[in-house]
Write an enzyme that holds these catalytic residues in place. Structure first.
Site, PDB file in Angstrom:
ATOM      1  N   ASP A  67      56.626  76.523 -32.783  1.00 44.22           N
ATOM      2  CA  ASP A  67      57.187  75.199 -33.014  1.00 44.22           C
ATOM      3  C   ASP A  67      56.424  74.200 -32.151  1.00 44.22           C
ATOM      4  O   ASP A  67      55.671  74.575 -31.255  1.00 44.22           O
ATOM      5  CB  ASP A  67      58.688  75.145 -32.747  1.00 44.22           C
ATOM      6  N   ASP A 130      73.475  76.876 -28.799  1.00 46.89           N
ATOM      7  CA  ASP A 130      73.956  76.533 -30.143  1.00 46.89           C
ATOM      8  C   ASP A 130      73.426  77.500 -31.188  1.00 46.89           C
ATOM      9  O   ASP A 130      73.565  77.265 -32.387  1.00 46.89           O
ATOM     10  CB  ASP A 130      73.557  75.108 -30.511  1.00 46.89           C
ATOM     11  N   HIS A 132      70.273  78.221 -31.758  1.00 46.89           N
ATOM     12  CA  HIS A 132      68.974  77.906 -32.348  1.00 46.89           C
ATOM     13  C   HIS A 132      67.904  78.825 -31.785  1.00 46.89           C
ATOM     14  O   HIS A 132      68.037  79.368 -30.692  1.00 46.89           O
ATOM     15  CB  HIS A 132      68.606  76.428 -32.125  1.00 46.89           C
TER      16      HIS A 132
END
Length: 238
Positions: A67, A130, A132
């Site tokens: 990413d 969360d 992710h």
């Protein structure tokens, strides 16, 4: 899924480092590994760097970021790349020819490029509280997505703004390998420490596959190893 519970960060760093080093030595031909930035792997890279540096046995290893958060300043290389250079690539003296930077200019070719070199042998992943992983935040990507550009406006832009001291540099998008791209790798290694990750680890290990918890899809991978400390595993072990 293989689950390894460690007592502390030092054990996690050494075990993960040795696992990656062993993988890197497992083939004489090219090895392709995607690595993560963030706070969790810092100790792993500190353990690995002096063992990799100046060692010709690792010259067949090629690295990928999965990413990237760019910047409105075109001269800035990107948050992920900056952190990986600081934590691992520079200390380990990895040649620039062996690091392949995913960014906003080449992301559309990422998946075909990886297929053309034999696929990723392994990905080192972290997990957010969360749930992710990579840039796959809740509500941003679909399970069938390959490498994608995620529009970051409103609350999503706020999530990445903390990476920038100068808020005028915060971009309106980020790039990530999507779930489908990650699941195509031969091996996944996910690391986690701290009680703030406990709920996310529970959803990964025991919960159903649910797009509200992006990392839950990873349980379907045929070769997933989760390495977590006792605090991160506390909900699983109840």
């Amino acid at each position: 899924m293989k689950i390894i519970t460690v007592n502390n960060k030092q054990e996690l760093n050494e075990l993960t480092g040795e696992m990656l080093i062993g993988l890197m030595l497992s083939k004489q031909n090219r090895i392709n590994i995607a690595i993560t930035a963030g706070s969790t792997p810092k100790g792993v890279y500190s353990y690995m760097a002096p063992r990799i540096r100046n060692n010709d046995a690792f010259n067949n290893v090629h690295y990928y970021n999965f990413d990237e958060i760019p910047s409105t300043d075109s001269n800035f290389i990107g948050i992920t790349m900056r952190d990986l250079e600081d934590m691992y690539l520079n200390p380990a003296q990895i040649a620039t020819s062996r690091f392949h930077h995913l960014n906003g200019d080449n992301y559309k070719e990422q998946d075909e490029k990886i297929k053309s070199i034999g696929g990723l042998d392994a990905i080192l992943l972290g997990i957010g509280k969360d749930s992710h992983y990579c840039g796959n935040l809740p509500g941003t990507t679909k399970f069938e997505d390959e490498t994608v550009k995620v529009n970051a406006k409103g609350e999503l832009k706020k999530k990445i703004s903390g990476h920038f001291e100068n808020q005028s540099l915060v971009p309106d998008y980020w790039i990530t390998m999507g779930p489908r791209s990650i699941m195509a790798a031969k091996k996944l290694i996910l690391i986690a420490t701290g009680s703030e990750k406990a709920e996310a680890i529970w959803h990964l290990v025991k919960g159903p596959v649910d797009n509200q918890y992006p990392a839950s899809i990873l349980k379907l991978h045929p070769d997933l190893t989760v390495i977590a400390d006792k605090k991160a595993m506390k909900e699983v072990n109840k």
